[in-house]
Design an enzyme around this catalytic site. Structure first.
Site, PDB file in Angstrom:
ATOM      1  CB  ALA A   1       4.911   2.440   0.642  1.00 19.93           C
ATOM      2  CE  LYS A   2       5.813  -1.368   7.825  1.00 22.17           C
ATOM      3  NZ  LYS A   2       6.774  -0.559   8.595  1.00 22.17           N
ATOM      4  N   GLY A   3       4.095  -2.962   3.239  1.00 21.99           N
ATOM      5  CA  GLY A   3       3.597  -4.158   2.568  1.00 21.99           C
ATOM      6  C   GLY A   3       3.882  -5.389   3.387  1.00 21.99           C
TER       7      GLY A   3
ATOM      8  CB  ILE B   1      -0.988  -0.024   1.189  1.00 18.41           C
ATOM      9  CG1 ILE B   1      -1.960  -1.197   0.975  1.00 18.41           C
ATOM     10  CG2 ILE B   1      -1.722   1.311   1.316  1.00 18.41           C
ATOM     11  CD1 ILE B   1      -3.123  -1.277   1.930  1.00 18.41           C
TER      12      ILE B   1
END
Ligand code: NAD
Length: 429
Positions: free
Chosen positions: A113-115, A68
């Site tokens: 962001a991160k995932g 995201i």
């Protein structure tokens, strides 16, 4: 008391609603432009991929991966990858937004962001883990890139996982492009383009901030006691770096158990045990094993949550027996827990300031890769301290200006910075 009753009757908010509650509070305080507010309250891109991997048994399993990208007004998207069964859209969305605020406070040219992948890596062999990581990287394709979106380690991922991501990404590039793409991921092993000081960077940053807070509060770190939740990269580095400063580690909890010794636990020996076995359980030291509630009520000067979200809540905040909480983890305190800490006069150094050492040194790694340089540890540590001191001073000034808690002040610093950039650039078209 009131907050406990509230938690019993009201449905719990999800993690992203918690982010928005805090965002709204700061946005109201600074009267954030409503057009910018609506942009920042949403993520730019939300990618979910289902990808197949052949396991050692020959059976194929389909995994769910997430990335995201919350906002890139300040620069390329930046944020870690987490391998954990609890990874889901709501969690990743919250973690991505926190990255946007964190990079803005740190004053580095990145977005947020991160995932992650929704699975328990402890149930898979090393070769399965490698194939899962590589297949996920391939599935992400052009959604990551050295000038676009740059992943890094987070819970249950490390330098080895970053090396596999790097190698997979480079393998998809034309040969003459590969050398200029090593900054597609940070937190790499040193020989694969990693930076001195990156592995300890988040813990180092927490310790730097503890010392800055101590200076302002006439607090002696060298005679202090503390306890840590989570003994992975961040928690163990905080403990290893505090040990030579004289602070006494009186309790530790990880996913396996909680242990306590009021006379002190040996951080270096405990780290060696965790490196060898994967958990604190079975450590050959002097301690008693305690339950979670006893651990959370440990008497000490400060508490360092360095595991997962939602640990300090309406249920646990009334029992905390410390002067201050340094949030090494992301989101360890929910809004109800935060309110109770404020009422009880317990200071909190918020996650988006407190654990920003990791992303700051990731930025240094990225710069070194772009310039084909290798910096000495002293240079990395010195530049980290300079960035953190600046961020700390800005948050302290905002807390004074608005007479608010430090979490709200940290959001204020981030939102003002983003608002200024949006105003300068305007909204296309
Ligand atoms: P890690 O995987 O190295 O360690 C996680 C630790 O948490 C382990 O000791 C694990 O046993 C423990 N844990 C997991 N579930 C638990 C539970 N229910 N109760 C108690 N302990 C539990 O992860 P990490 O990289 O050290 O990350 C820890 C926190 O710091 C996360 O919130 C992460 O987002 C945040 N963070 C990490 C970095 C980084 O550079 N690695 C940077 C900024 C923030």
């Amino acid at each position: 008391m009131a907050a406990t009753a509230l938690a019993a009757t009201a449905p719990k908010k999800n993690l992203y609603e918690n982010v928005l509650e805090r965002f709204d509070r700061a946005a109201d305080l600074i009267k954030l432009d409503p057009n910018i507010r609506v942009i920042l309250a949403n993520s730019n891109n939300e990618l979910k991929v289902n990808f197949p991997v052949k396991l050692d048994s020959g059976k194929v399993e389909v995994f769910k991966g997430y990335r995201i990208q919350h906002n890139n007004a300040l620069g390329p998207y930046k944020g870690g990858l987490r391998f954990h069964p609890a990874v889901n859209t709501d969690e990743v969305r919250a973690l991505a937004a926190w990255m946007t605020w964190k990079t803005a406070i740190a004053g580095i040219p990145y977005g947020g962001a991160k995932g992650g992948i929704q699975f328990d890596p402890f149930n898979y062999s090393d070769s399965e883990l490698e194939r899962i990581t590589r297949r996920f990287t391939f599935a992400l394709g052009d959604n990551i890139g050295p000038e676009y979106d740059i992943p890094a380690p987070d819970v249950n991922t490390n330098a080895q996982i970053m090396a596999w991501i790097l190698d997979t990404y480079l393998s998809t590039m034309p040969p003459h492009e590969r050398q200029r793409c090593t900054h597609v991921v940070t937190g790499k092993p040193i020989l694969s383009g990693g930076s001195e000081g990156r592995e300890k960077a988040t813990g180092q940053g927490v310790v730097n901030l503890i010392e800055l807070w101590a200076r302002d509060h006439d607090f002696a770190v060298n005679t202090s006691t503390y306890f840590v939740q989570g003994y992975g990269n961040v928690g163990s580095w905080v403990a290893r770096l505090l040990e030579p400063k004289g602070a006494v580690l009186v309790a530790v909890e990880d996913a396996s158990c909680a242990i306590t010794n009021p006379n002190g636990l040996d951080a270096q020996a405990l780290t060696k045990h965790v490196e060898a076995t994967g958990a604190i359980k079975g450590f050959a030291g002097n301690y008693s094993e305690v339950d979670h509630a006893t651990f959370m009520s440990t008497q000490a000067d400060f508490f360092i949550p360095a595991a997962l979200e939602g640990q300090i809540t309406a249920e646990t905040a009334p029992d905390l027996n410390v002067k201050v909480v340094f949030e090494a983890a992301n989101g360890p305190t929910d809004p109800d827990g935060g309110r109770i800490l404020r009422e009880r006069g317990i200071d909190v150094l918020p996650d988006i300031l407190c654990n920003s050492g990791g992303v700051i040194v990731s930025y240094f790694e990225w710069l070194q890769n772009k310039r084909s340089e290798f910096w000495e540890l002293e240079k990395v540590d010195g530049k980290l301290l300079a960035k953190l001191s600046h961020a700390y001073d800005n948050v302290r000034a905002a807390a004074g200006e608005f007479d608010c808690d430090w979490r709200t002040a940290a959001y204020v610093v981030a939102l003002r910075h983003l608002e200024r950039v949006y105003k300068e650039r305007g909204i296309f078209p």
